[in-house]
Design a protein around this motif. Structure first.
Motif, mmCIF file in Angstrom:
data_model
loop_
_atom_site.group_PDB
_atom_site.id
_atom_site.type_symbol
_atom_site.label_atom_id
_atom_site.label_comp_id
_atom_site.label_asym_id
_atom_site.label_seq_id
_atom_site.Cartn_x
_atom_site.Cartn_y
_atom_site.Cartn_z
ATOM 1 N N GLY A 47 8.444 -5.731 -7.263
ATOM 2 C CA GLY A 47 7.660 -4.510 -7.356
ATOM 3 C C GLY A 47 6.886 -4.440 -8.656
ATOM 4 N N GLU A 52 -0.936 -4.153 -6.125
ATOM 5 C CA GLU A 52 -0.472 -3.142 -5.186
ATOM 6 C C GLU A 52 -0.308 -1.799 -5.888
ATOM 7 O OE1 GLU A 52 3.019 -4.646 -3.260
ATOM 8 O OE2 GLU A 52 1.918 -6.268 -2.310
ATOM 9 N N THR A 53 -0.265 -0.747 -5.104
ATOM 10 C CA THR A 53 -0.130 0.597 -5.659
ATOM 11 C C THR A 53 1.279 0.798 -6.208
ATOM 12 O OG1 THR A 53 0.613 1.546 -3.577
ATOM 13 C CG2 THR A 53 -1.772 1.485 -3.960
ATOM 14 N N PRO A 54 1.460 1.739 -7.113
ATOM 15 C CA PRO A 54 2.805 2.014 -7.631
ATOM 16 C C PRO A 54 3.797 2.400 -6.532
ATOM 17 C CG PRO A 54 1.171 3.024 -9.039
ATOM 18 C CD PRO A 54 0.438 2.487 -7.849
ATOM 19 N N GLN A 55 3.322 3.120 -5.516
ATOM 20 C CA GLN A 55 4.208 3.503 -4.416
ATOM 21 C C GLN A 55 4.670 2.274 -3.637
ATOM 22 O OE1 GLN A 55 1.123 4.907 -4.852
ATOM 23 N NE2 GLN A 55 1.723 6.905 -5.656
ATOM 24 N N LYS A 56 3.759 1.354 -3.375
ATOM 25 C CA LYS A 56 4.103 0.137 -2.642
ATOM 26 C C LYS A 56 5.033 -0.740 -3.475
ATOM 27 C CE LYS A 56 3.645 -2.687 0.832
ATOM 28 N NZ LYS A 56 4.318 -2.407 2.097
ATOM 29 N N ASN A 57 4.800 -0.813 -4.782
ATOM 30 C CA ASN A 57 5.673 -1.584 -5.660
ATOM 31 C C ASN A 57 7.093 -1.017 -5.646
ATOM 32 O OD1 ASN A 57 4.063 -3.686 -6.608
ATOM 33 N ND2 ASN A 57 3.158 -2.421 -8.194
ATOM 34 N N ALA A 58 7.214 0.310 -5.701
ATOM 35 C CA ALA A 58 8.535 0.941 -5.676
ATOM 36 C C ALA A 58 9.234 0.646 -4.351
ATOM 37 C CB ALA A 58 8.405 2.440 -5.888
ATOM 38 N N GLU A 59 8.486 0.679 -3.265
ATOM 39 C CA GLU A 59 9.048 0.374 -1.946
ATOM 40 C C GLU A 59 9.523 -1.077 -1.876
ATOM 41 O OE1 GLU A 59 7.423 -0.093 2.614
ATOM 42 O OE2 GLU A 59 6.414 1.333 1.298
ATOM 43 N N ASN A 60 8.727 -1.993 -2.420
ATOM 44 C CA ASN A 60 9.102 -3.412 -2.412
ATOM 45 C C ASN A 60 10.383 -3.650 -3.202
ATOM 46 O OD1 ASN A 60 6.875 -4.107 -0.878
ATOM 47 N ND2 ASN A 60 5.618 -4.627 -2.644
ATOM 48 N N ARG A 62 12.784 -1.450 -3.785
ATOM 49 C CA ARG A 62 13.902 -0.875 -3.023
ATOM 50 C C ARG A 62 14.350 -1.826 -1.917
ATOM 51 N NH1 ARG A 62 11.035 3.854 -3.165
ATOM 52 N NH2 ARG A 62 10.348 3.579 -1.025
#
Length: 81
Positions: A47, A52-60, A62
């Protein structure tokens, strides 16, 4: 690239270890032989990708941590986990 958290550093380290030992696979299941591709996979899983966006990085991150906890990494498969 911004500073990485300890969890991100640990994930990058694990993925690069898998690459160095020939255990890292791409999405199609083929062994990764290009170091640049290994780095891209490591940053994506951690992440920490700047693409990638911060939201996508956080999802990755997780998803990767859940994969590590359940023992679905190449390192765990090799150890019989």
């Amino acid at each position: 690239m911004p500073k990485q958290s300890p969890e991100q550093k640990k994930t990058v380290s694990r993925v690069m270890h898998e690459y160095k030992h020939g255990e890292l696979e791409s999405g199609t299941g083929k062994e990764v032989k290009n170091p640049r591709q290994a780095i891209a996979i490591a940053l994506h899983e951690a992440g920490a990708s700047k693409e990638e966006t911060p939201q996508k990085n956080a999802e990755n991150l997780r998803k990767t941590k859940a994969k590590e906890r359940s023992g679905k990494t190449a390192e765990a498969r090799k150890d019989g986990g």
